[in-house]
Each structure stands twice: as C-alpha cells, then as structure tokens.
Design an enzyme around this catalytic site. Structure first.
Site, PDB file in Angstrom:
ATOM      1  NE  ARG A  15     -18.149 -39.204  -1.451  1.00 57.01           N
ATOM      2  CZ  ARG A  15     -17.037 -39.795  -1.840  1.00 57.01           C
ATOM      3  NH1 ARG A  15     -15.903 -39.558  -1.219  1.00 57.01           N
ATOM      4  NH2 ARG A  15     -17.030 -40.620  -2.881  1.00 57.01           N
ATOM      5  CG  ASP A  16     -14.951 -38.564  -4.725  1.00 57.56           C
ATOM      6  OD1 ASP A  16     -13.985 -38.182  -4.057  1.00 57.56           O
ATOM      7  OD2 ASP A  16     -14.907 -39.564  -5.453  1.00 57.56           O
ATOM      8  CG  HIS A 207     -15.880 -43.595  -8.301  1.00 53.90           C
ATOM      9  ND1 HIS A 207     -16.832 -42.933  -7.560  1.00 53.90           N
ATOM     10  CD2 HIS A 207     -14.700 -43.033  -7.941  1.00 53.90           C
ATOM     11  CE1 HIS A 207     -16.258 -42.020  -6.783  1.00 53.90           C
ATOM     12  NE2 HIS A 207     -14.955 -42.062  -7.003  1.00 53.90           N
ATOM     13  CG  HIS A 209     -10.889 -39.979  -8.841  1.00 57.96           C
ATOM     14  ND1 HIS A 209     -11.054 -38.823  -8.129  1.00 57.96           N
ATOM     15  CD2 HIS A 209     -11.654 -40.909  -8.216  1.00 57.96           C
ATOM     16  CE1 HIS A 209     -11.865 -39.040  -7.104  1.00 57.96           C
ATOM     17  NE2 HIS A 209     -12.248 -40.305  -7.132  1.00 57.96           N
ATOM     18  CB  CYS A 240      -9.431 -39.555  -2.191  1.00 52.17           C
ATOM     19  SG  CYS A 240      -9.474 -40.456  -0.633  1.00 52.17           S
TER      20      CYS A 240
HETATM   21  P1  HMG Z   1     -10.802 -44.222  13.830  1.00 55.20           P
HETATM   22  O1  HMG Z   1     -10.007 -43.078  14.364  1.00 55.20           O
HETATM   23  O2  HMG Z   1     -10.119 -45.558  13.704  1.00 55.20           O
HETATM   24  O3  HMG Z   1     -12.191 -44.413  14.563  1.00 55.20           O
HETATM   25  O4  HMG Z   1     -11.325 -43.808  12.398  1.00 55.20           O
HETATM   26  P2  HMG Z   1     -12.647 -44.518  16.050  1.00 55.20           P
HETATM   27  O5  HMG Z   1     -13.824 -45.407  16.049  1.00 55.20           O
HETATM   28  O6  HMG Z   1     -11.477 -44.862  16.932  1.00 55.20           O
HETATM   29  O7  HMG Z   1     -13.136 -43.018  16.378  1.00 55.20           O
HETATM   30  C1  HMG Z   1     -12.274 -41.934  16.483  1.00 55.20           C
HETATM   31  C2  HMG Z   1     -13.075 -40.663  16.717  1.00 55.20           C
HETATM   32  O8  HMG Z   1     -13.885 -40.398  15.555  1.00 55.20           O
HETATM   33  C3  HMG Z   1     -14.048 -40.752  17.876  1.00 55.20           C
HETATM   34  O9  HMG Z   1     -14.204 -39.452  18.383  1.00 55.20           O
HETATM   35  C4  HMG Z   1     -15.346 -41.163  17.210  1.00 55.20           C
HETATM   36  O10 HMG Z   1     -16.479 -40.807  17.932  1.00 55.20           O
HETATM   37  C5  HMG Z   1     -15.287 -40.403  15.920  1.00 55.20           C
HETATM   38  P3  HMG Z   1     -13.480 -39.003  19.766  1.00 55.20           P
HETATM   39  O11 HMG Z   1     -13.953 -40.008  20.780  1.00 55.20           O
HETATM   40  O12 HMG Z   1     -11.992 -39.118  19.487  1.00 55.20           O
HETATM   41  O13 HMG Z   1     -13.962 -37.603  19.953  1.00 55.20           O
HETATM   42  N1  HMG Z   1     -16.023 -41.076  14.835  1.00 55.20           N
HETATM   43  C6  HMG Z   1     -16.976 -40.484  14.109  1.00 55.20           C
HETATM   44  N2  HMG Z   1     -17.489 -39.231  14.127  1.00 55.20           N
HETATM   45  C7  HMG Z   1     -18.475 -38.968  13.227  1.00 55.20           C
HETATM   46  N3  HMG Z   1     -18.951 -39.866  12.340  1.00 55.20           N
HETATM   47  C8  HMG Z   1     -18.454 -41.118  12.293  1.00 55.20           C
HETATM   48  C9  HMG Z   1     -17.432 -41.454  13.211  1.00 55.20           C
HETATM   49  N4  HMG Z   1     -16.737 -42.589  13.432  1.00 55.20           N
HETATM   50  C10 HMG Z   1     -15.898 -42.336  14.433  1.00 55.20           C
HETATM   51  N5  HMG Z   1     -18.928 -41.998  11.403  1.00 55.20           N
HETATM   52  C11 HMG Z   1     -12.986 -43.898  10.660  1.00 55.20           C
HETATM   53  C12 HMG Z   1     -12.101 -44.700  11.603  1.00 55.20           C
HETATM   54  C13 HMG Z   1     -13.551 -44.871   9.637  1.00 55.20           C
HETATM   55  C14 HMG Z   1     -14.101 -43.255  11.454  1.00 55.20           C
HETATM   56  C15 HMG Z   1     -12.109 -42.813   9.983  1.00 55.20           C
HETATM   57  O14 HMG Z   1     -10.987 -43.441   9.429  1.00 55.20           O
HETATM   58  C16 HMG Z   1     -12.835 -42.060   8.910  1.00 55.20           C
HETATM   59  O15 HMG Z   1     -13.772 -41.325   9.168  1.00 55.20           O
HETATM   60  N6  HMG Z   1     -12.399 -42.240   7.636  1.00 55.20           N
HETATM   61  C17 HMG Z   1     -13.076 -41.609   6.506  1.00 55.20           C
HETATM   62  C18 HMG Z   1     -12.071 -41.288   5.452  1.00 55.20           C
HETATM   63  C19 HMG Z   1     -12.787 -40.686   4.281  1.00 55.20           C
HETATM   64  O16 HMG Z   1     -13.876 -40.137   4.390  1.00 55.20           O
HETATM   65  N7  HMG Z   1     -12.142 -40.761   3.083  1.00 55.20           N
HETATM   66  C20 HMG Z   1     -12.692 -40.215   1.893  1.00 55.20           C
HETATM   67  C21 HMG Z   1     -13.877 -40.969   1.388  1.00 55.20           C
HETATM   68  S1  HMG Z   1     -13.438 -42.474   0.499  1.00 55.20           S
HETATM   69  C22 HMG Z   1     -13.168 -41.931  -1.094  1.00 55.20           C
HETATM   70  O17 HMG Z   1     -13.160 -40.753  -1.356  1.00 55.20           O
HETATM   71  C23 HMG Z   1     -13.035 -42.970  -2.172  1.00 55.20           C
HETATM   72  C24 HMG Z   1     -14.259 -43.084  -3.072  1.00 55.20           C
HETATM   73  O18 HMG Z   1     -14.555 -41.845  -3.694  1.00 55.20           O
HETATM   74  C25 HMG Z   1     -14.028 -44.133  -4.141  1.00 55.20           C
HETATM   75  C26 HMG Z   1     -12.682 -43.907  -4.859  1.00 55.20           C
HETATM   76  O19 HMG Z   1     -12.517 -42.907  -5.561  1.00 55.20           O
HETATM   77  O20 HMG Z   1     -11.815 -44.742  -4.595  1.00 55.20           O
HETATM   78  C27 HMG Z   1     -15.499 -43.527  -2.276  1.00 55.20           C
HETATM   79 MG    MG Z   2     -13.583 -41.117  -5.495  1.00 58.41          MG
END
Ligand code: HMG
Ligand code: MG
Length: 303
Positions: A15-16, A207, A209, A240
């Site tokens: 994933r990450d 966690h 990096h 990320c």
């Molecule tokens: P948004 O644009 O504000 O959401 O995004 P929305 O509710 O307005 O939806 C927009 C569109 O996305 C819509 O589709 C939804 O259906 C779709 P459209 O109508 O335009 O065709 N949608 C989805 N589709 C599939 N699965 C879903 C989903 N939700 C909405 N769950 C949202 C808000 C949270 C969805 C967006 O910002 C997002 O997906 N962000 C994820 C970012 C991400 O994955 N970042 C990396 C992971 S975090 C990380 O790596 C840190 C970590 O490792 C710890 C560390 O190291 O710090 C964990």
């Molecule tokens: Mg991370």
C-alpha cells in the site's frame, strides 16, 4: 532500559510502498508480492487502499488484489478507508482491518483528504461505527507528527488532540507517522514518551519514512520507550503522493536485521523478505532501497 522481547512488524509495502509509483503496476504483481510477504511470516500486511482512484490511481486495483491473494489464517490484511464509500468497498473485499487516516497538521489534512482535521474526524465517525459493527479491527493513522511538508512545525498538542479523537472513535491501534521522514531520535523519544501517557503502549505503532536516513535510529529510540509495533516496507518502497519529496518507509529487511541483532523476536523470515524485495525491485526496474536486502542478495550471489 528494557526493550520489548518481541515486536509486531506491519508490512505496508503493497500500500504505502506502491501507491506512489507512477507506472501502473499490474494486479498480478501486487498479488504475487502480498503472497510472498504472507509466506515470509508477516502477521499484518497493509494490502489495499480504497481511496478515490482520481486521487491515487495506483490503488484502483485494490478490490482485484484483495480477491486474489492467498490468505493465511490469522494474518490481518489491512486497507485504508477515507470515508463510507471506501469502507463499503473494503468490507466487500473482506479486509480484516480498516485504517482511517488523519493528520496532526491542518495543511496536510487538506491536501491529502481534502478536508480539515475536525471534518475528517466527523467523516470517520460513521466509518468507525460500521467497521466495529461488522466486527473489524480499526486502526487510526496520524500523519505529520514530526513535521509537515506544507506547514513545517507541528505542535505536540495537535498530535495529542488527534490521538484522543481517534481513541474516542474506538481505534484498536494508533500509528504515529513521520510522513516526510524528518524526525531525529531525541525528538522521537520525547514524543513517544508523551504519547504513551495518552494511549496504551502496546497499541501504539511507529511509522517512519526514511527520507533523511533516520528511520532505524528513530525505531531504536521508540524501542527505548517500549513501543512494540513498527511499520516497514519491503525494499524500502514508497512515499506519499501528497508529501512531495518524501521517500519510502524504512525497509522491512533493514528493520528485521536490526531486530535480529537486538535479539528481538519478529516471527518473520528475513531471507524470504529479501526474495520479495528482489522480486518487486526487478519488476520496478531499479535497485532495492534496502541496505540489508542488497547486502544479503550480494552475499548470496558471491557464494
Ligand atoms: P473529494 O474529492 O473531496 O471527495 O476527495 P468526494 O466525496 O467529493 O468525491 C469525489 C469523487 O471521488 C467522486 O467521484 C466519488 O465517488 C469518488 P465522481 O462523482 O467525481 O466520479 N470517491 C471515491 N472513489 C472510490 N473510493 C472512495 C471514494 N471516495 C470518493 N473511497 C477523498 C476526498 C478522501 C476521497 C480523497 O481526498 C482521497 O481519496 N484521498 C486519499 C489520499 C491518499 O490516499 N493519500 C495517501 C494515503 S495517506 C498516507 O500515505 C500516509 C500514511 O502512510 C501515514 C504517513 O506516512 O503519514 C497512512
Ligand atoms: Mg506513510
């Protein structure tokens, strides 16, 4: 100073690690990677992320991956879920643990999940309730505990505040994340010392990096505090998409080598993790970022 006698290593490479890769990685490769990691003995693998494919296209195959991996009984396969849509997909895919992910930095929360910290907690409330009703484990992740790519310094009070909110949502485990790998050991020691006053020590994880090469030292500092759960990524994959310039998680092979040297039990076969690291690095067409992985592979080739 008493170190834990055993630790849980959560493998977050699928994933990450992979989420930040530019080229689309075929689902079969991801499935083969998860299967190799399962065989290596990890008890917890972060295998999927049910986020918007517009935001993180690489994770769009998560349903396919979850459907085809060969699950070993007792192993927890975790998935990131930012909202109810993500939770529903993760439930349908049979994820064992749901990961809600927030941040201690307002700026990062906006960039990563398009809402404020307070809004994210409200969004997570229904997710947490349903996940629990469905009998799933719930994990909370706090990004940018030691610094933010957008706002710089992050105060400990913001971290404690988010920790309390995730605790109150019923998180079984909470991840303390150095998203951009800027922390150094004394700071980690002090922060972890403070956080173990706020949440059970055996349910807090580190966690880290490795952007500035400090991750192993930061794990060592956390071990001194008594933290016994660590996240790592095979071959040091990752980064990320919303933390530009941040490199991968600390490499699993390096963490396992450290734990072996310290006499700390992990239940994981380092040699098999090296194989998995070589496999995915071959696929990505670059050298593994794991020092121990490369050293062990070189030693094998020479013998
Ligand atoms: P948004 O644009 O504000 O959401 O995004 P929305 O509710 O307005 O939806 C927009 C569109 O996305 C819509 O589709 C939804 O259906 C779709 P459209 O109508 O335009 O065709 N949608 C989805 N589709 C599939 N699965 C879903 C989903 N939700 C909405 N769950 C949202 C808000 C949270 C969805 C967006 O910002 C997002 O997906 N962000 C994820 C970012 C991400 O994955 N970042 C990396 C992971 S975090 C990380 O790596 C840190 C970590 O490792 C710890 C560390 O190291 O710090 C964990
Ligand atoms: Mg991370």
């Amino acid at each position: 100073m008493t170190f834990p006698s055993k630790v849980k290593i959560v493998e977050v490479g699928p994933r990450d690690g992979l989420q930040n890769e530019k080229e689309t990685i075929p689902a079969e490769v991801k499935i083969a990677l998860v299967d190799q990691l399962t065989q290596a003995g990890f008890a917890n693998i972060e295998a999927a992320s049910f986020v918007s494919p517009k935001w993180v296209p690489q994770m769009a195959t998560s349903t396919e991956v979850m459907a085809a991996i060969q699950r070993k009984p007792g192993v927890i396969y975790s998935a990131l879920v930012p909202n109810m849509k993500g939770l529903e997909a993760a439930l349908a895919a049979g994820a064992d643990e749901m990961v809600i992910f927030g941040a201690a930095s307002e700026a990062f929360s906006q960039k990563n999940i398009n809402c404020s910290i307070a809004e994210s907690i409200e969004r997570f409330r229904d997710v947490a309730t349903l996940a629990k009703q469905e009998g799933k484990r719930l994990r909370g992740s706090i990004s940018c505990v030691f610094g933010c790519p957008y706002q710089g310094e992050v105060g400990i009070d913001s971290v404690v505040d988010v920790l309390h909110r995730l605790r109150d949502l019923g998180c079984d485990e909470i991840d303390i994340a150095d998203t951009i790998g800027v922390a150094t050991p004394n700071k980690v020691h002090a922060v972890m010392q403070r956080l173990v006053q706020e949440f059970p020590i055996d349910r807090l994880s580190g966690h880290f990096h490795d952007t500035y090469g400090q991750a192993l030292a930061n794990i060592y500092a956390s071990l001194e505090v008594g933290i016994s759960i660590y996240h790592s990524s095979v071959a040091g994959l990752g980064g990320c998409p919303y933390a530009k310039g941040a490199t991968g998680n600390v490499a699993s092979e390096d963490v396992l080598y450290l734990m072996q040297g310290l006499g700390i039990e992990t239940g994981i076969d380092l040699d098999k993790v090296v194989d998995a690291g070589q496999f995915i690095s071959r696929h990505l067409g670059r050298k593994s970022a794991s020092h121990a992985g490369n050293a062990i592979a070189a030693k094998r080739a020479a013998s």
